[in-house]
Write a protein that holds these residues in place. Sequence first.
Motif, mmCIF file in Angstrom:
data_model
loop_
_atom_site.group_PDB
_atom_site.id
_atom_site.type_symbol
_atom_site.label_atom_id
_atom_site.label_comp_id
_atom_site.label_asym_id
_atom_site.label_seq_id
_atom_site.Cartn_x
_atom_site.Cartn_y
_atom_site.Cartn_z
ATOM 1 N N LYS A 69 0.670 -1.044 -0.282
ATOM 2 C CA LYS A 69 0.352 0.117 0.443
ATOM 3 C C LYS A 69 0.860 1.483 0.295
ATOM 4 N N ARG A 121 -13.866 2.410 10.479
ATOM 5 C CA ARG A 121 -12.745 2.811 8.906
ATOM 6 C C ARG A 121 -13.472 3.749 8.310
ATOM 7 N N LYS A 122 -14.859 4.284 8.113
ATOM 8 C CA LYS A 122 -15.196 4.819 6.965
ATOM 9 C C LYS A 122 -15.328 6.506 7.635
ATOM 10 N N GLY A 125 -11.660 7.814 8.143
ATOM 11 C CA GLY A 125 -11.281 8.039 7.040
ATOM 12 C C GLY A 125 -9.505 6.978 6.420
ATOM 13 N N SER A 126 -8.778 7.151 5.051
ATOM 14 C CA SER A 126 -8.097 6.440 4.782
ATOM 15 C C SER A 126 -6.280 7.019 4.996
ATOM 16 N N THR A 127 -6.006 5.950 5.221
ATOM 17 C CA THR A 127 -4.891 6.040 6.782
ATOM 18 C C THR A 127 -3.290 7.600 6.429
ATOM 19 N N GLU A 128 -3.379 7.322 5.183
ATOM 20 C CA GLU A 128 -2.726 8.526 4.711
ATOM 21 C C GLU A 128 -2.967 10.056 4.538
ATOM 22 N N SER A 132 -6.719 11.225 3.128
ATOM 23 C CA SER A 132 -7.911 10.722 3.400
ATOM 24 C C SER A 132 -8.705 11.776 3.159
ATOM 25 N N ASN A 133 -10.191 11.860 3.302
ATOM 26 C CA ASN A 133 -11.423 12.457 2.810
ATOM 27 C C ASN A 133 -11.317 13.758 3.886
ATOM 28 N N THR A 136 -14.470 13.000 7.651
ATOM 29 C CA THR A 136 -13.800 11.789 7.958
ATOM 30 C C THR A 136 -12.297 12.265 9.468
ATOM 31 N N ASN A 158 -1.723 9.972 12.088
ATOM 32 C CA ASN A 158 -2.808 9.979 11.149
ATOM 33 C C ASN A 158 -3.872 9.792 12.620
ATOM 34 N N SER A 164 -8.640 -3.216 10.740
ATOM 35 C CA SER A 164 -9.735 -3.594 9.636
ATOM 36 C C SER A 164 -10.571 -4.765 9.253
#
Length: 203
Positions: A69, A121-122, A125-128, A132-133, A136, A158, A164
């Motif tokens: 990833k 998780r939603k 937000g995403s890891t980086e 991430s949006n 989030t 983060n 997960s």
Amino acid sequence: MNNYDNRQEKTLVIVKPDGVQRSLIGEVIKRYEQCGLKLVALKMVIPSRELALKHYSVDPEWPLKTGTKSIEAYKAKGLIPPTEDPIEFAEKVRKNLLDFITSGPIVAMVWQGMNAIGIVRKITGSTEPLASNPGTIRGDYTIDSYSAADADSRAVRNIIHASSSVEEANKEIKLWFSEKEILNYRLVAEEILYDANLDGILE
Ligand code: ATP
Ligand code: MG
């Protein structure tokens, strides 16, 4: 109360040292709480290196997944990753993560509710943080990137760890909490979230 999805699903969330230092514990709790999940366990600890190592060794596939990833994230931005070997990459990340998560107090929690793992998780937000949006937690409160973190040999800041998968959640919850620390209770809001009939509202 027939519902196919598992409303007893549990997930482990950790407010990492950066979240505690930035006074975001309450904000993080608020986000999961207001979506309808139920807080069933909570503690503040300074993790030992041994516990941290166990935590980041729960999933044997983790080095390959996280290394791949991270390398893909570099390439998507037109950057050259520090190595092409995902395992080598992830082992560096793990060392930095252990230093990070043992650097001060963290808040560990168990959240329960229908599809709790995916919902958390939603919202997280995403890891980086760079990717991430907005909306989030990571999108709204963090600014970091893999390349900045890797250049300084540190973990990406983060704010949160969240399980997960069901398997990961079950193993992680057992690591951080004993059975009696996980409370079994009813929230009145669960009726409006899950009940098939909304009888009993009108007098
Ligand atoms: P978490 O497991 O913390 O919920 P995640 O599942 O989104 O986050 P993982 O791939 O499991 O992310 O990585 C665990 C943690 O390792 C990340 O939250 C981040 O702090 C750190 N991390 C991951 N990749 C990198 C990287 N390339 N550089 C620095 N730190 C990283
Ligand atoms: Mg993870």
